[in-house]
Write an enzyme that holds these catalytic residues in place. Structure first.
Site, mmCIF file in Angstrom:
data_model
loop_
_atom_site.group_PDB
_atom_site.id
_atom_site.type_symbol
_atom_site.label_atom_id
_atom_site.label_comp_id
_atom_site.label_asym_id
_atom_site.label_seq_id
_atom_site.Cartn_x
_atom_site.Cartn_y
_atom_site.Cartn_z
ATOM 1 N N HIS A 79 1.606 4.690 -2.887
ATOM 2 C CA HIS A 79 1.881 6.183 -2.710
ATOM 3 C C HIS A 79 3.603 6.166 -2.595
ATOM 4 C CE1 HIS A 79 -1.466 6.576 -0.847
ATOM 5 N NE2 HIS A 79 -1.555 5.533 0.518
ATOM 6 N N HIS A 101 0.710 -1.023 -0.107
ATOM 7 C CA HIS A 101 0.255 0.467 -0.299
ATOM 8 C C HIS A 101 0.693 1.272 0.167
ATOM 9 C CE1 HIS A 101 -3.693 2.493 1.326
ATOM 10 N NE2 HIS A 101 -2.896 3.385 1.701
ATOM 11 N N GLU A 102 1.531 1.627 0.834
ATOM 12 C CA GLU A 102 2.761 2.530 1.011
ATOM 13 C C GLU A 102 3.702 2.472 -0.340
ATOM 14 O OE1 GLU A 102 1.599 4.307 3.225
ATOM 15 O OE2 GLU A 102 0.674 3.458 4.313
#
Length: 557
Positions: free
Chosen positions: A33, A29-30
Site C-alpha cells: 500500500h 502487505h502494508e
C-alpha cells in the site's frame, strides 16, 4: 521450575514465532500500500506494525510516522484525507481542502490510483509467497516421488475402479501429472466427486472413473484434517518386524504378514495402522492380514505407551508391537553420539528408556524429542543383551522436500531406502516458475476447499484463527527456519486472498466500491458506504469468532 520452563518453551515455540511470521506478512502487505500510494503522489501520515498505543516510532522527512504498536495482530497505512476507518469518500471534507491538499489526499487521487494503492497490499502478499518458494526451491531443490502405484488398498476407491500395483499415473481429469504428490493434492481436494484417472499399464493408456472418499488424517503434530483418498500408496504395508512378547506376537502375527485392514477399515500404508492403533490404547482391535495368499483376522488388545511428539507434548498412545522393518543398526554416522556410545553395525535396539521399539524410526522419533538428554538403550548383540547410554545431539538433516531442518539425532539408520524418489534441482528462473506454480496451487486449493464446504463435501471446522496459526507457527519452528518460511508463504497467500474478498472493510470491498464508482461516475453516498461498512464489519467479526471457536473446540475436543 518445570512449569516456568514449559511456559518459556510455549512462548518461544508459539507466540514469538507467531509474532515474527505475522509481523513479516503485515509489513509486506502494508508496504505494498505504502509504495504504490507514495508513487501515486498520496501523502502518507502513518505506517504502523500493530495496533493500539505506540511503543516506538520515527517521523521521516516526508512527514510519515513509522511506528511499532502494542498489539501485534495487524497493521495499517494511514493516508492523508483517509482517516475514516471505512475509507469512505467524504465529499464535504474534500471540498474544504485547498487545491494542494486535495492533490495529496487519498480521496482526491484519481480512481485508478486509489484502486492500485488498495490492490497493492494483497498483491504484495502473493509476491512475497512466490519469492519465498522460489528461494527455497533454488537453495534446497525438491525430493519428489514418481507417480507409480506400489500399493492398492483393498475395498478402496482405486481397487474398486480397477487400479493395480505397478500402474503409472499419467493424468487426472486430462491434466498431466509428474509426481505422486500432485496426485495426492488433487485427490485430497475432491472427496465425493468423480475424477478420471489415466494410467499407463503394460504400455497402454487406460482411463478409470474414481470417486475419492473423505477420510480424517493426522499429521506428526497430532493435527487432524479431512481429505479425499482413493486408496493408493507408494509403499507396501508389509510387517518385517514383530516385537517379541508384544500384543501382535502373542496374537500370532509374524514377519512377512501384509496389513489389509483394522476393524474393517482399509489400510493403505504401514503408517495408517500406526495412526489407527495410536488412538486406541487399551482397546481391542481386529487386524486383518494377508499371509500366503489367504486373508485372516487377528483380535488384538493394544497396549498403552507414553510418547513425546515433535512439539514436546507427552501423550498416551496405543501399540501392538509391529514395525515395517527390524530395528537393526545399518549405518552409524562418523563422530555421532551413537559412535561415541559404542553402538555397532548389526546391533538390534530392543528398547529406549524402557519402552520397547519395533523400528529404527521409533528410535529416531524418540531421540528427536530428547535433545542433549541421556537416553538408555537396550541393545542385542551376538545373542546377548547390553545397556548403552547415548545423548542425542542436534544436527542439520534434509527432509523429504530437500529442506535443511535441525533435529536431534544419535546418527543411525536402518538402511531402508525411500522408493521411487528423485531429487530435482532448480536454477533461479526455474525456481521462480515453481514458486508461481506453488502459489497458484495454494490459491486454487483454497477455492476448492470453499467449494467443498459450500457443496457439503467437507466441514468448515478446518478454518482456523489466531490460536491455530500461533500453534502451527510453533510447530513449524521445531522443524527449522525453512519450515517457518514455508508456513509464512502459505499464510501470506491466505492473507492476500482474504483481503481480496469483496467485503466492505477489506481491500476487496474498497475495490468493489471503486468499480461501482467507475460505472456510476461518482462514489456511493456516505450513508450507503457507512451501512456497507457496518455490514462488512459484522461479517468479518463473525468469521473471526467462528474461526476462534474452531481453534478452541479443536483443542478441547
Amino acid at each position: 521450575m518445570g512449569g516456568a520452563a514449559s511456559f518459556i518453551g510455549f512462548l518461544t515455540n508459539n507466540v514469538i514465532t507467531f509474532v515474527f511470521v505475522l509481523s513479516l506478512l503485515v509489513f509486506v502487505h502494508e508496504m505494498g500500500h505504502y509504495l504504490v500510494g507514495r508513487w501515486s503522489g498520496i501523502r502518507i501520515m502513518a505506517f504502523s506494525i500493530g495496533f493500539g498505543p505506540e511503543i516506538l516510532g520515527h517521523t521521516d522527512r516526508h512527514g510519515t510516522r513509522w511506528k511499532l504498536s502494542l498489539i501485534p495482530l495487524g497493521g495499517y497505512v494511514r493516508f492523508f484525507g483517509d482517516e475514516d476507518a471505512s475509507s469512505k469518500t467524504d465529499t464535504d471534507q474534500l471540498a474544504a481542502m485547498t487545491e494542494e491538499e486535495r492533490a495529496q489526499s487519498f480521496a482526491g487521487a484519481k480512481l485508478w490510483k486509489r484502486a492500485a494503492t488498495v490492490a497493492a497490499g494483497p498483491i504484495a502478499n502473493f509476491i512475497l509467497a512466490i519469492a519465498i518458494f522460489a528461494v527455497l526451491f533454488s537453495v534446497y531443490g525438491r525430493t519428489v516421488a514418481d507417480p507409480v502405484v506400489a500399493m492398492v488398498t483393498r475395498d478402496g476407491a482405486a481397487a474398486e475402479a480397477g487400479i493395480e500395483p505397478g500402474d503409472r499415473l499419467m493424468a487426472i481429469d486430462g491434466v498431466k501429472v509428474k509426481t505422486f504428490d500432485e496426485v495426492q493434492r488433487y485427490v485430497g481436494l475432491r472427496p465425493g466427486r468423480t475424477i478420471v484417472l489415466t494410467v499407463e499399464r503394460d504400455g497402454q493408456m487406460r482411463d478409470f472413473r474414481i470417486m475419492p472418499k473423505l477420510v480424517e488424517d493426522t499429521d506428526q503434530f497430532g493435527n487432524k484434517m479431512e481429505m479425499g483418498r482413493i486408496g493408493i500408496a507408494l509403499v507396501d504395508p508389509l510387517i518385517t518386524g514383530v516385537e517379541p512378547n508384544g500384543p501382535a506376537a502373542k496374537a500370532g502375527i509374524v514377519a512377512g504378514d501384509r496389513l489389509i485392514a483394522a476393524d474393517g477399515n482399509a489400510i493403505a500404508t504401514y503408517y495408517d495402522i500406526g495412526r489407527y492403533i495410536g488412538d486406541r490404547a487399551g482397546k481391542s482391535i481386529v487386524l486383518t492380514i494377508q499371509r500366503n495368499g489367504e486373508i485372516r483376522d487377528f483380535p488384538i488388545v493394544a497396549e498403552t505407551l507414553t510418547e513425546t511428539d515433535a512439539s514436546g507434548n507427552k501423550k498416551d498412545v496405543g501399540s501392538i508391537g509391529i514395525a515395517p522393518i527390524d530395528p537393526l543398526v545399518a549405518s552409524i554416522a562418523p563422530d555421532s553420539p551413537a559412535e561415541a556410545a559404542g553402538l555397532e553395525l548389526g546391533d538390534r535396539i530392543l528398547s529406549v528408556d524402557g519402552q520397547a521399539v519395533g523400528s529404527i524410526s521409533e528410535v529416531q522419533r524418540y531421540a528427536a524429542s530428547h535433545a542433549d538428554k541421556p537416553v538408555a538403550l537396550s541393545v542385542e548383540r551376538g545373542g546377548q543383551t547390553r545397556d548403552v547410554t547415548v545423548t542425542p545431539k542436534k544436527s542439520a538433516e534434509t527432509d523429504i522436500f530437500g529442506a535443511q531442518i535441525e533435529i536431534a539425532t544419535i546418527g543411525i539408520t536402518d538402511g531402508q531406502k525411500p522408493i521411487r524418489l528423485r531429487y530435482e534441482a532448480y536454477g533461479p528462473f526455474q525456481a521462480l516458475g515453481e514458486g508461481v506454480k506453488q502459489t497458484g496451487s495454494i490459491v486454487s486449493g483454497t477455492f476448492e476447499y470453499i467449494a467443498n464446504v459450500i457443496g457439503g463435501y467437507m466441514k468448515a471446522d478446518q478454518l482456523g484463527g489466531p490460536i491455530r496459526v500461533a500453534q502451527l507457527s510453533g510447530q513449524m519452528a521445531t522443524l527449522g527456519f525453512s519450515a517457518v518460511l514455508q508456513f509464512a508463504a502459505i499464510l501470506s497467500v491466505s492473507i492476500g486472498l482474504l483481503n481480496l474478498m469483496p467485503v466492505p472493510v477489506l481491500d476487496g470491498g474498497h475495490l468493489m466500491f471503486y468499480a461501482i464508482e467507475a460505472v456510476r461516475g461518482k462514489p456511493l453516498g456516505a450513508r450507503a458506504q457507512d451501512i456497507a461498512f457496518r455490514i462488512g464489519f459484522a461479517m468479518v467479526l463473525s468469521l473471526m469468532v467462528f474461526a476462534t471457536w474452531n481453534d478452541i473446540s479443536s483443542r478441547i475436543g
